[in-house]
Design an enzyme around this catalytic site. Structure first.
Site, PDB file in Angstrom:
ATOM      1  N   ASN A 293    -128.012 -47.328 -13.824  1.00  9.38           N
ATOM      2  CA  ASN A 293    -126.912 -46.936 -14.716  1.00  9.38           C
ATOM      3  C   ASN A 293    -125.941 -48.098 -14.965  1.00  9.38           C
ATOM      4  O   ASN A 293    -124.872 -47.901 -15.508  1.00  9.38           O
ATOM      5  CB  ASN A 293    -126.161 -45.725 -14.132  1.00  9.38           C
ATOM      6  CG  ASN A 293    -125.538 -46.022 -12.771  1.00  9.38           C
ATOM      7  OD1 ASN A 293    -125.590 -47.163 -12.283  1.00  9.38           O
ATOM      8  ND2 ASN A 293    -124.941 -45.016 -12.152  1.00  9.38           N
TER       9      ASN A 293
ATOM     10  N   ASP B 144    -120.737 -54.066  -0.317  1.00  8.13           N
ATOM     11  CA  ASP B 144    -120.455 -52.645  -0.127  1.00  8.13           C
ATOM     12  C   ASP B 144    -121.059 -52.095   1.164  1.00  8.13           C
ATOM     13  O   ASP B 144    -121.857 -52.754   1.827  1.00  8.13           O
ATOM     14  CB  ASP B 144    -120.950 -51.840  -1.343  1.00  8.13           C
ATOM     15  CG  ASP B 144    -122.337 -52.258  -1.827  1.00  8.13           C
ATOM     16  OD1 ASP B 144    -123.042 -52.973  -1.089  1.00  8.13           O
ATOM     17  OD2 ASP B 144    -122.716 -51.871  -2.941  1.00  8.13           O
TER      18      ASP B 144
ATOM     19  N   HIS C 226    -124.523 -49.994 -12.603  1.00  7.67           N
ATOM     20  CA  HIS C 226    -123.534 -50.270 -11.552  1.00  7.67           C
ATOM     21  C   HIS C 226    -123.787 -51.612 -10.874  1.00  7.67           C
ATOM     22  O   HIS C 226    -124.929 -52.089 -10.806  1.00  7.67           O
ATOM     23  CB  HIS C 226    -123.433 -49.119 -10.538  1.00  7.67           C
ATOM     24  CG  HIS C 226    -124.577 -48.964  -9.590  1.00  7.67           C
ATOM     25  ND1 HIS C 226    -125.064 -47.730  -9.217  1.00  7.67           N
ATOM     26  CD2 HIS C 226    -125.326 -49.861  -8.914  1.00  7.67           C
ATOM     27  CE1 HIS C 226    -126.052 -47.902  -8.353  1.00  7.67           C
ATOM     28  NE2 HIS C 226    -126.232 -49.184  -8.154  1.00  7.67           N
TER      29      HIS C 226
ATOM     30  N   GLU D  51    -119.466 -47.679 -10.238  1.00  6.51           N
ATOM     31  CA  GLU D  51    -120.245 -46.812 -11.112  1.00  6.51           C
ATOM     32  C   GLU D  51    -119.640 -46.791 -12.519  1.00  6.51           C
ATOM     33  O   GLU D  51    -118.477 -47.158 -12.692  1.00  6.51           O
ATOM     34  CB  GLU D  51    -120.232 -45.379 -10.543  1.00  6.51           C
ATOM     35  CG  GLU D  51    -120.804 -45.260  -9.132  1.00  6.51           C
ATOM     36  CD  GLU D  51    -122.328 -45.271  -9.089  1.00  6.51           C
ATOM     37  OE1 GLU D  51    -122.962 -45.644 -10.099  1.00  6.51           O
ATOM     38  OE2 GLU D  51    -122.883 -44.925  -8.031  1.00  6.51           O
TER      39      GLU D  51
HETATM   40  C1  F6R Z   1    -126.314 -53.172  -3.100  1.00  3.44           C
HETATM   41  C2  F6R Z   1    -125.603 -52.791  -4.293  1.00  3.44           C
HETATM   42  C3  F6R Z   1    -126.232 -52.043  -5.425  1.00  3.44           C
HETATM   43  C4  F6R Z   1    -127.647 -52.483  -5.771  1.00  3.44           C
HETATM   44  C5  F6R Z   1    -128.207 -51.680  -6.933  1.00  3.44           C
HETATM   45  C6  F6R Z   1    -129.637 -52.055  -7.261  1.00  3.44           C
HETATM   46  O1  F6R Z   1    -125.454 -53.860  -2.198  1.00  3.44           O
HETATM   47  O2  F6R Z   1    -124.465 -53.092  -4.344  1.00  3.44           O
HETATM   48  O3  F6R Z   1    -125.410 -52.182  -6.556  1.00  3.44           O
HETATM   49  O4  F6R Z   1    -127.641 -53.841  -6.073  1.00  3.44           O
HETATM   50  O5  F6R Z   1    -128.136 -50.317  -6.652  1.00  3.44           O
HETATM   51  O6  F6R Z   1    -130.451 -51.674  -6.196  1.00  3.44           O
HETATM   52  P1  F6R Z   1    -131.986 -52.067  -6.122  1.00  3.44           P
HETATM   53  O7  F6R Z   1    -132.033 -53.549  -5.917  1.00  3.44           O
HETATM   54  O8  F6R Z   1    -132.516 -51.328  -4.930  1.00  3.44           O
HETATM   55  O9  F6R Z   1    -132.612 -51.659  -7.426  1.00  3.44           O
END
Ligand code: F6R
Length: 242
Positions: free
Chosen positions: A137, A68, A139, A144
């Site tokens: 959440n 992403d 995702h 989401e």
């Molecule tokens: C990052 C991504 C997000 C993160 C998620 C967890 O490329 O796609 O889905 O993997 O938000 O983030 P952290 O590791 O910072 O808790």
């Protein structure tokens, strides 16, 4: 089936996940790696860089596609995922920059960019190993919680909870981008292997829902239970409610 590997702590999680990625690259030097940003994979990237510097790993033939990217952030913005990947991984290893791919956040033509990036992912001929983090959440990527699973690359409006979680990285909450491009669940599920990593107490409730709850688009990561080769590597704190 989602295999679960429980580790002592963050460093142990990082090393174990790095071992899986390392084995992938050793066994198939021209692997296609699906990569993630966020705080969780930082220790994995650091470990892989260390092994590369010792001469144990060679990324010369690896290709990568990231999950992403924010819409509207230029590459040189320190919160763009392009910047993140370069600073935390690519510039320290011998991967060919031409063979690393992310959505183009500065392409404001959402439809065009989604079609282009879907083609990029397709042209890889299949992701060998997809690395994922998980949001509080549930995702994955920027998929989401929703009424349905999105199949392909799409442009998402970030939820308030994600904007708030990301605000710490920007001057103010108003500066957090509102939209992002993300691979869809279909593309993630098409990867041959999936490795999802989690660390810390904040992830405990969502890992409980992921492991004990149903497969539902309200917990996007839950679809991984239908993947034939998906592994969760998480530390004690993250698994404290499981
Ligand atoms: C990052 C991504 C997000 C993160 C998620 C967890 O490329 O796609 O889905 O993997 O938000 O983030 P952290 O590791 O910072 O808790």
């Amino acid at each position: 089936m989602l295999k679960v590997v429980r580790t002592r702590d963050y460093d142990d999680m990082s090393r174990k996940a790095a071992n899986v990625i390392s084995a992938q690259v050793i066994l198939k030097p021209d692997s296609v790696l699906g990569l993630a940003t966020g705080s969780t994979p930082l220790g994995i990237y650091r470990t892989l860089i260390g092994w590369y510097q010792k001469g144990d790993l060679d990324f010369a033939h690896v290709r990568s596609v990231n999950l992403d990217e924010y819409q509207g952030l230029p590459r040189e913005h320190d919160q763009s995922y392009y910047y993140f990947m370069n600073e935390n991984f690519f510039k320290h290893i011998n991967i060919d920059p031409e063979q690393t791919h992310l959505p183009d956040g500065m392409n404001m033509d959402a439809e065009g960019e989604c079609a282009r990036y879907h083609q990029v992912v397709e042209s890889m001929g299949g992701i060998d190993l997809q690395l994922l983090g998980i949001g509080n959440n549930g995702h994955i990527g920027f998929n989401e919680p929703a009424e349905d699973f999105a199949e392909r690359v799409h442009c998402v409006e970030l939820t308030e909870s994600t904007i708030r979680a990301n605000a710490r990285f920007f001057a103010s909450e108003a500066d957090v981008p509102r939209y992002a491009y993300t691979m869809g669940i279909g593309e993630i599920m098409s990867a041959k292997r999936v490795l999802i990593v989690a660390s810390g107490k904040a992830k405990a409730p969502i890992l409980r829902d992921l492991i004990h709850g149903p497969v539902t688009p309200h917990v996007p990561a839950s679809i991984l239970k239908f993947h034939p080769d998906a592994t969760l590597i998480a530390d004690e704190d993250a698994l404290s409610l499981v």
